[in-house]
Design a protein around this motif. Structure first.
Motif, PDB file in Angstrom:
ATOM      1  N   GLY A  26      51.655 -41.276  -7.830  1.00 43.34           N
ATOM      2  CA  GLY A  26      50.702 -40.274  -7.350  1.00 43.34           C
ATOM      3  C   GLY A  26      51.314 -38.954  -6.943  1.00 43.34           C
ATOM      4  O   GLY A  26      52.471 -38.673  -7.198  1.00 43.34           O
ATOM      5  N   ASP A  27      50.486 -38.151  -6.307  1.00 46.16           N
ATOM      6  CA  ASP A  27      50.922 -36.840  -5.839  1.00 46.16           C
ATOM      7  C   ASP A  27      51.808 -36.987  -4.609  1.00 46.16           C
ATOM      8  O   ASP A  27      51.573 -37.841  -3.757  1.00 46.16           O
ATOM      9  CB  ASP A  27      49.712 -35.967  -5.474  1.00 46.16           C
ATOM     10  N   GLN A  28      52.792 -36.122  -4.514  1.00 45.83           N
ATOM     11  CA  GLN A  28      53.683 -36.119  -3.365  1.00 45.83           C
ATOM     12  C   GLN A  28      53.208 -35.039  -2.397  1.00 45.83           C
ATOM     13  O   GLN A  28      53.576 -33.880  -2.507  1.00 45.83           O
ATOM     14  CB  GLN A  28      55.123 -35.860  -3.807  1.00 45.83           C
ATOM     15  N   THR A  29      52.362 -35.404  -1.468  1.00 42.63           N
ATOM     16  CA  THR A  29      51.817 -34.437  -0.525  1.00 42.63           C
ATOM     17  C   THR A  29      52.774 -34.221   0.629  1.00 42.63           C
ATOM     18  O   THR A  29      53.529 -35.113   1.012  1.00 42.63           O
ATOM     19  CB  THR A  29      50.464 -34.913   0.040  1.00 42.63           C
ATOM     20  N   GLN A  30      52.732 -33.029   1.177  1.00 40.86           N
ATOM     21  CA  GLN A  30      53.535 -32.695   2.337  1.00 40.86           C
ATOM     22  C   GLN A  30      52.870 -33.267   3.580  1.00 40.86           C
ATOM     23  O   GLN A  30      51.658 -33.147   3.750  1.00 40.86           O
ATOM     24  CB  GLN A  30      53.672 -31.183   2.483  1.00 40.86           C
ATOM     25  N   GLU A  31      53.636 -33.884   4.430  1.00 37.53           N
ATOM     26  CA  GLU A  31      53.156 -34.441   5.692  1.00 37.53           C
ATOM     27  C   GLU A  31      53.829 -33.675   6.821  1.00 37.53           C
ATOM     28  O   GLU A  31      54.998 -33.311   6.723  1.00 37.53           O
ATOM     29  CB  GLU A  31      53.512 -35.926   5.801  1.00 37.53           C
ATOM     30  N   SER A  32      53.111 -33.455   7.904  1.00 34.94           N
ATOM     31  CA  SER A  32      53.703 -32.753   9.038  1.00 34.94           C
ATOM     32  C   SER A  32      54.146 -33.751  10.088  1.00 34.94           C
ATOM     33  O   SER A  32      53.660 -34.874  10.168  1.00 34.94           O
ATOM     34  CB  SER A  32      52.705 -31.758   9.632  1.00 34.94           C
ATOM     35  N   GLY A  33      55.130 -33.318  10.893  1.00 35.42           N
ATOM     36  CA  GLY A  33      55.657 -34.165  11.942  1.00 35.42           C
ATOM     37  C   GLY A  33      56.588 -33.376  12.848  1.00 35.42           C
ATOM     38  O   GLY A  33      56.674 -32.151  12.765  1.00 35.42           O
ATOM     39  N   VAL A  34      57.306 -34.100  13.685  1.00 33.60           N
ATOM     40  CA  VAL A  34      58.223 -33.499  14.653  1.00 33.60           C
ATOM     41  C   VAL A  34      59.572 -34.207  14.560  1.00 33.60           C
ATOM     42  O   VAL A  34      59.633 -35.445  14.493  1.00 33.60           O
ATOM     43  CB  VAL A  34      57.672 -33.640  16.094  1.00 33.60           C
ATOM     44  N   ILE A  35      60.653 -33.432  14.574  1.00 35.15           N
ATOM     45  CA  ILE A  35      61.996 -34.010  14.582  1.00 35.15           C
ATOM     46  C   ILE A  35      62.219 -34.689  15.931  1.00 35.15           C
ATOM     47  O   ILE A  35      62.045 -34.061  16.979  1.00 35.15           O
ATOM     48  CB  ILE A  35      63.059 -32.934  14.335  1.00 35.15           C
ATOM     49  N   VAL A  36      62.600 -35.972  15.907  1.00 30.53           N
ATOM     50  CA  VAL A  36      62.826 -36.708  17.146  1.00 30.53           C
ATOM     51  C   VAL A  36      64.292 -37.067  17.376  1.00 30.53           C
ATOM     52  O   VAL A  36      64.666 -37.463  18.480  1.00 30.53           O
ATOM     53  CB  VAL A  36      61.949 -37.982  17.227  1.00 30.53           C
ATOM     54  N   GLU A  37      65.136 -36.942  16.343  1.00 32.30           N
ATOM     55  CA  GLU A  37      66.554 -37.230  16.516  1.00 32.30           C
ATOM     56  C   GLU A  37      67.377 -36.534  15.443  1.00 32.30           C
ATOM     57  O   GLU A  37      66.920 -36.373  14.311  1.00 32.30           O
ATOM     58  CB  GLU A  37      66.809 -38.741  16.455  1.00 32.30           C
TER      59      GLU A  37
END
Length: 95
Positions: A40-51
């Motif tokens: 499938g499509d490779q969608t961008q996901e958002s998040g936060v760097i934790v380490e």
């Protein structure tokens, strides 16, 4: 495939842009949810760097293999998943 080892200040955006500050723990980022999947499509996901694992990465020769290498950043995606990415696999959110 690279070793996943980057310099401590490495936060260059894909394409070699270095005009932004380096990535750090607490930064909001985007990344592909599953960059190695061919499905499938490779969608961008958002998040936060934790380490940041920059200090514990080894060269390829130290692993004795060229697969399943460690990545620098642990990122908690907004949907709750924890993923590990190299600096070349993350970018800053648009806007």
């Amino acid at each position: 495939m690279g070793s996943g080892k980057e310099t401590k200040g490495s936060g260059a955006a894909p394409g070699g842009k270095t005009d932004q500050k380096p990535f750090a723990v607490g930064d909001a980022v985007t990344t592909k949810a599953d960059p190695v999947s061919g499905e499938g499509d490779q969608t961008q996901e958002s998040g936060v760097i934790v380490e940041d694992f920059a200090g514990s990465l080894a060269d390829e020769a130290d692993y004795g293999r060229d697969w399943a290498l460690a990545r620098r950043w642990a990122i908690k995606l907004d949907d709750g998943r924890l993923v590990f990415r190299g600096s070349d696999e993350v970018s800053r959110p648009a806007g």
